[in-house]
Motif scaffolding. Structure first.
Motif, PDB file in Angstrom:
ATOM      1  N   GLN A 181       5.675   2.860  -5.271  1.00  0.00           N
ATOM      2  CA  GLN A 181       6.221   4.198  -5.077  1.00  0.00           C
ATOM      3  C   GLN A 181       7.455   4.445  -5.947  1.00  0.00           C
ATOM      4  O   GLN A 181       7.543   5.464  -6.632  1.00  0.00           O
ATOM      5  CB  GLN A 181       6.586   4.436  -3.609  1.00  0.00           C
ATOM      6  CG  GLN A 181       7.156   5.835  -3.364  1.00  0.00           C
ATOM      7  CD  GLN A 181       7.600   6.077  -1.934  1.00  0.00           C
ATOM      8  OE1 GLN A 181       7.642   5.142  -1.121  1.00  0.00           O
ATOM      9  NE2 GLN A 181       7.936   7.311  -1.623  1.00  0.00           N
TER      10      GLN A 181
ATOM     11  N   HIS B 176       1.983   0.184   1.213  1.00  0.00           N
ATOM     12  CA  HIS B 176       2.822   1.122   0.465  1.00  0.00           C
ATOM     13  C   HIS B 176       3.183   0.408  -0.847  1.00  0.00           C
ATOM     14  O   HIS B 176       3.932  -0.578  -0.827  1.00  0.00           O
ATOM     15  CB  HIS B 176       4.119   1.417   1.216  1.00  0.00           C
ATOM     16  CG  HIS B 176       3.967   2.270   2.441  1.00  0.00           C
ATOM     17  ND1 HIS B 176       3.202   1.899   3.529  1.00  0.00           N
ATOM     18  CD2 HIS B 176       4.522   3.474   2.744  1.00  0.00           C
ATOM     19  CE1 HIS B 176       3.295   2.843   4.459  1.00  0.00           C
ATOM     20  NE2 HIS B 176       4.081   3.806   4.009  1.00  0.00           N
TER      21      HIS B 176
ATOM     22  N   HIS C  80       0.783   5.753  -2.394  1.00  0.00           N
ATOM     23  CA  HIS C  80       1.865   6.297  -3.236  1.00  0.00           C
ATOM     24  C   HIS C  80       1.484   6.091  -4.700  1.00  0.00           C
ATOM     25  O   HIS C  80       1.017   7.013  -5.352  1.00  0.00           O
ATOM     26  CB  HIS C  80       3.226   5.672  -2.923  1.00  0.00           C
ATOM     27  CG  HIS C  80       3.806   6.128  -1.625  1.00  0.00           C
ATOM     28  ND1 HIS C  80       4.293   7.402  -1.428  1.00  0.00           N
ATOM     29  CD2 HIS C  80       3.978   5.466  -0.464  1.00  0.00           C
ATOM     30  CE1 HIS C  80       4.744   7.518  -0.190  1.00  0.00           C
ATOM     31  NE2 HIS C  80       4.552   6.356   0.419  1.00  0.00           N
TER      32      HIS C  80
ATOM     33  N   ASP D 270       1.288  11.956   4.691  1.00  0.00           N
ATOM     34  CA  ASP D 270       2.436  11.063   4.870  1.00  0.00           C
ATOM     35  C   ASP D 270       3.418  11.659   5.878  1.00  0.00           C
ATOM     36  O   ASP D 270       4.637  11.471   5.761  1.00  0.00           O
ATOM     37  CB  ASP D 270       3.144  10.799   3.535  1.00  0.00           C
ATOM     38  CG  ASP D 270       4.129   9.636   3.586  1.00  0.00           C
ATOM     39  OD1 ASP D 270       4.080   8.866   4.568  1.00  0.00           O
ATOM     40  OD2 ASP D 270       4.955   9.507   2.666  1.00  0.00           O
TER      41      ASP D 270
END
Length: 404
Positions: free
Chosen positions: A241, A238, A261, A313
């Motif tokens: 983001q 991840h 992201h 997601d």
């Protein structure tokens, strides 16, 4: 004699040509045997072949089965109350600091039995399957201690094959810091206990982390990535983001399958991802639910030559979505992907993000016979309809898994 012959269809094979990225074959036929594709070509080229079952599709469109390459499908409870907080103006960080967010789901997930987690996850998987999904990634990350993380991964393993869906499990090793935990001790526990145990028991194929100001630092992520590689596990991240901590560059340095992201990705990060072959996974559901305004730099990713996947997601807080076709629409409407890019993002590029390009995401001889049959006039409709109910027919390993 083959097991099955599918005829009278138009097929997007995802085997790109110089002038056609979707590899379209009109008036096509598909031969299937032993759960795999054995031949795909113009209908006239397969006219002499015999099969135990022949299915005529009356000109329908066929794509590979959809692949949802980023989900948090296993969790306890829900966070519907946060929806109201967010609508009242609370930010992601404010909700987390108030005791909501990931830690509230952790409490409910720890309290739930494996049977309870499996039952609720199956309901969500049924919904995603009905939208066309034949392969899905499922992360842990709501346990935050070895026993609870292993419990989640056992549930993910038990989901494999439900509704004909292949499940790929990921250990989300660094998701949030448990309340009152010492950071260094927690990361050390993940590195020395959780990752080795998961690898030894074969409960996941890769390790993920949340590299963010409210998550974990690049140095902490790097320690986890080093341990994952040592134990033969892939990595994904991840990244970028809510801010840019250089997560995409870190992911690329470890040849990560994907960085996900990416709203704050910069040119250096995109170039590193391209060089490493790391897939960009775009998550419009989270962008929408968080009411973000900074879009992932799609033009930059295109320019750098980074493959772009699209996923739901699916999670209880920031993307409670159960429709991958809806994400295709959002990816085109909110992020500016073309309809072709959205289709590739949920098939061939999603397969690459899971390390499955050798068997899924493409319709060609030798690949798994996972197909979606769409009663539409053209492929652009897949990124056009809001609330498209899913394919007319979903086929997994050559077998019908749902008819509408």
């Amino acid at each position: 004699m083959w097991d099955r012959l599918i005829t009278d269809c138009n097929v997007a094979t995802m085997v790109a040509t110089d002038d056609d990225p979707l590899g379209i074959i009109t008036n096509a036929a598909i031969g299937i045997d032993g759960g795999r594709i054995v031949r795909i070509a113009k209908r006239t080229e397969l006219a002499g072949f015999r099969a135990c079952e022949v299915t005529a599709l009356d000109g329908a469109w066929v794509t590979p089965g959809l692949i949802d390459c980023h989900t948090h499908l296993v969790f306890g409870g829900n966070r519907a109350d946060e929806h109201a907080m967010r609508r009242a103006g609370a930010s992601y960080e404010e909700i987390a600091k108030a005791g909501g967010g990931i830690l509230s789901t952790v409490e409910k997930t720890r309290a739930a039995s494996e049977e309870q987690l499996l039952a609720s996850a199956r309901r969500r998987l049924d919904a995603l399957a009905s939208s066309g999904v034949t392969t899905i990634e499922v992360k842990s990350g709501y346990g935050l201690d070895p026993d609870s993380e292993l419990k989640m991964l056992r549930v993910a393993r038990a989901l494999d094959g439900h509704a004909g869906v292949k499940v790929v499990a990921t250990l989300l090793a660094l998701h949030a810091l448990p309340a009152d935990a010492d950071r260094s001790h927690y990361v050390d526990m993940v590195v020395k206990k959780t990752i080795p145990t998961v690898a030894a028991e074969g409960l996941a194929t890769s390790v993920d982390a949340f590299c963010e100001g409210i998550g974990f630092t690049p140095a902490e992520v790097e320690a986890v990535f080093t341990a994952a590689r040592h134990h033969g596990l892939g990595v994904r991240l991840h990244a970028e983001q809510l801010s840019n901590l250089g997560g995409a560059r870190l992911a690329a340095r470890y040849k990560a399958l994907s960085a996900d992201h990416l709203e704050h990705l910069d040119e250096e990060g995109a170039a590193a991802m391209a060089a490493a072959g790391t897939v960009a996974v775009l998550l419009p559901g989270a962008f929408y639910c968080l009411r973000e305004t900074r879009r992932p730099p799609v033009d930059l990713l295109r320019k750098a030559g980074v493959a772009m996947a699209v996923a739901t997601d699916c999670n209880p807080g920031t993307s409670p979505t159960l429709s991958l076709p809806l994400m295709m629409n959002m990816a085109t409407t909110l992020f500016g992907l073309t309809p072709e890019e959205a289709i590739m993002g949920t098939t061939i590029h999603a397969a690459r993000a899971l390390g499955l390009a050798h068997e899924r995401g493409v319709l060609s001889p030798g690949k798994s016979a996972d197909l979606c049959v769409w009663k539409i006039e053209g492929l652009a409709e897949l990124g056009y309809w809001i609330g498209l109910p899913g394919p007319h027919l979903r086929i997994a390993a050559g077998q019908d898994r749902g008819v509408k």
